[in-house]
Design a protein around this motif. Structure first.
Motif, mmCIF file in Angstrom:
data_model
loop_
_atom_site.group_PDB
_atom_site.id
_atom_site.type_symbol
_atom_site.label_atom_id
_atom_site.label_comp_id
_atom_site.label_asym_id
_atom_site.label_seq_id
_atom_site.Cartn_x
_atom_site.Cartn_y
_atom_site.Cartn_z
ATOM 1 N N GLN A 37 8.521 3.635 -2.663
ATOM 2 C CA GLN A 37 9.188 4.708 -1.915
ATOM 3 C C GLN A 37 9.160 4.517 -0.413
ATOM 4 O OE1 GLN A 37 7.753 8.606 -2.899
ATOM 5 N NE2 GLN A 37 8.749 9.591 -1.168
ATOM 6 N N ASP A 38 7.986 4.236 0.160
ATOM 7 C CA ASP A 38 7.885 4.103 1.615
ATOM 8 C C ASP A 38 8.731 2.950 2.141
ATOM 9 O OD1 ASP A 38 6.249 6.247 1.580
ATOM 10 O OD2 ASP A 38 4.464 5.255 2.349
ATOM 11 N N GLU A 39 8.818 1.878 1.362
ATOM 12 C CA GLU A 39 9.647 0.748 1.774
ATOM 13 C C GLU A 39 11.134 1.106 1.712
ATOM 14 O OE1 GLU A 39 7.572 -3.381 0.718
ATOM 15 O OE2 GLU A 39 7.669 -2.054 -1.029
ATOM 16 N N VAL A 40 11.494 1.909 0.726
ATOM 17 C CA VAL A 40 12.885 2.372 0.638
ATOM 18 C C VAL A 40 13.254 3.200 1.858
ATOM 19 C CG1 VAL A 40 14.487 3.837 -0.645
ATOM 20 C CG2 VAL A 40 12.921 2.326 -1.877
ATOM 21 N N TYR A 41 12.353 4.116 2.265
ATOM 22 C CA TYR A 41 12.623 4.927 3.453
ATOM 23 C C TYR A 41 12.671 4.057 4.715
ATOM 24 C CZ TYR A 41 12.357 9.522 1.246
ATOM 25 O OH TYR A 41 12.629 10.640 0.487
ATOM 26 N N ARG A 118 10.558 -8.377 3.463
ATOM 27 C CA ARG A 118 9.110 -8.546 3.312
ATOM 28 C C ARG A 118 8.601 -9.806 4.007
ATOM 29 N NH1 ARG A 118 8.176 -6.629 -3.003
ATOM 30 N NH2 ARG A 118 7.876 -4.406 -2.536
ATOM 31 N N SER A 119 9.459 -10.812 4.117
ATOM 32 C CA SER A 119 9.036 -12.035 4.802
ATOM 33 C C SER A 119 8.768 -11.781 6.279
ATOM 34 C CB SER A 119 10.093 -13.130 4.639
ATOM 35 O OG SER A 119 11.306 -12.770 5.288
ATOM 36 N N LEU A 120 9.393 -10.762 6.854
ATOM 37 C CA LEU A 120 9.093 -10.406 8.240
ATOM 38 C C LEU A 120 7.634 -10.002 8.381
ATOM 39 C CD1 LEU A 120 9.759 -9.706 11.181
ATOM 40 C CD2 LEU A 120 10.575 -7.464 10.385
ATOM 41 N N SER A 121 7.161 -9.141 7.498
ATOM 42 C CA SER A 121 5.762 -8.724 7.540
ATOM 43 C C SER A 121 4.834 -9.907 7.286
ATOM 44 C CB SER A 121 5.503 -7.623 6.504
ATOM 45 O OG SER A 121 6.234 -6.460 6.810
ATOM 46 N N ALA A 122 5.230 -10.787 6.372
ATOM 47 C CA ALA A 122 4.408 -11.965 6.087
ATOM 48 C C ALA A 122 4.295 -12.868 7.307
ATOM 49 C CB ALA A 122 4.995 -12.736 4.904
ATOM 50 N N CYS A 123 5.404 -13.054 8.018
ATOM 51 C CA CYS A 123 5.376 -13.878 9.237
ATOM 52 C C CYS A 123 4.541 -13.217 10.331
ATOM 53 C CB CYS A 123 6.790 -14.134 9.723
ATOM 54 S SG CYS A 123 7.768 -15.218 8.662
ATOM 55 N N ALA A 174 7.274 -3.895 3.515
ATOM 56 C CA ALA A 174 8.290 -3.685 4.558
ATOM 57 C C ALA A 174 7.958 -2.426 5.346
ATOM 58 C CB ALA A 174 9.670 -3.591 3.922
ATOM 59 N N GLN A 175 6.825 -2.472 6.045
ATOM 60 C CA GLN A 175 6.391 -1.364 6.879
ATOM 61 C C GLN A 175 5.719 -1.908 8.128
ATOM 62 O OE1 GLN A 175 5.140 2.416 4.743
ATOM 63 N NE2 GLN A 175 4.415 0.874 3.289
ATOM 64 N N GLU A 176 5.388 -1.000 9.043
ATOM 65 C CA GLU A 176 4.930 -1.432 10.359
ATOM 66 C C GLU A 176 3.439 -1.683 10.476
ATOM 67 O OE1 GLU A 176 5.363 3.161 10.854
ATOM 68 O OE2 GLU A 176 6.092 1.577 9.526
#
Length: 253
Positions: A37-41, A118-123, A174-176
């Motif tokens: 849910q949080d990733e969808v938002y 999600r790769s953004l968070s991984a990087c 996919a969160q901050e």
């Protein structure tokens, strides 16, 4: 410098092994976990749409296919970066915009797939390791210019960060939050650097350039505040630390 030690060979091998495994874990199975849910938002905010706009376009007494959701799950030509910022301001003002701006630009380049976001968070999570290393250097007062030195404390900290379950989870979401961790480490290390430089100049009886000394800390703290609102508590903790250390220095005098 007289307390400087090389890390044992087994510790260096273990650190490299755990670091390698931690990096592999961060980039494995990015699209295989449930997009919750949080990733969808978060994706909705990145797209620039508000919840009300999404409802108006989706719930129109017609059959909703998966293609109907695509425009609300990432960068799209109908909304701009400014719309991303404004959607946060209107409906999620407790979330500062830095991560969402970076994510928007990232998805415009790499696409709107689950793997891409999600790769953004991984990087970003890879930046944790040099930040932890720098923080340990400042904590134990070891100059960065010393070559070939592997501090045991830094090696242990990096190894723990690499395989920490909570860090692995946030490195694939996919969160901050993983960006927030990086900014906390950066601001803490830059705070210790600023204090150290000011003390060194004071001992040499030179007038410190406060802007040059504290500018990096100010920038990294601002980045943290623009990533997550709870950075206010980090700033308060930094202020308490500065006051306590200043009091100890006065007592020594």
């Amino acid at each position: 410098m007289r307390h400087l030690k090389f890390a044992p060979s087994w510790l260096r091998f273990l650190t490299i092994f755990l670091l390698t495994m931690g990096i592999l874990f961060r980039f494995s199975n990015l699209d295989g976990k449930v997009f919750w849910q949080d990733e969808v938002y978060a994706s909705l905010r990145i797209s620039g749409y508000t919840i009300n706009e999404a409802k108006q376009q989706l719930f129109n007494n017609r059959v909703i296919g998966k293609e109907s959701f695509a425009q609300f799950q990432g960068a799209n030509p109908d909304k701009s970066l400014n719309d991303t910022i404004m959607s946060l301001a209107k409906q999620d003002s407790q979330h500062p915009p830095l991560y969402y701006i970076i994510a928007r630009l990232w998805m415009e380049i790499f696409g709107n797939s689950v793997t891409a976001i999600r790769s953004l968070s991984a990087c970003i999570s890879l930046l944790v390791f040099p930040c932890v290393y720098w923080l340990c250097r400042e904590l134990f007062n070891v100059p960065l210019s010393v070559p070939g030195v592997a501090m045991p404390a830094a090696g242990v900290a990096i190894a723990l960060m690499a395989i920490s379950p909570i860090h692995l989870v946030y490195a694939q979401e996919a969160q901050e939050y993983i960006l927030w961790l990086v900014t906390i480490l950066l601001s803490s290390a830059s705070l210790l650097r600023a204090i150290r430089l000011e003390d060194e100049l004071a001992n040499e009886r030179q007038k410190p350039d406060l802007f040059a000394i504290w500018s990096i800390y100010a920038v990294t703290l601002a980045m943290s505040l623009y990533t997550f609102i709870w950075s206010v508590f980090v700033a308060v903790a930094h202020g308490i630390y500065v006051m306590i250390t200043a009091k100890f220095k006065l007592l020594k005098l």
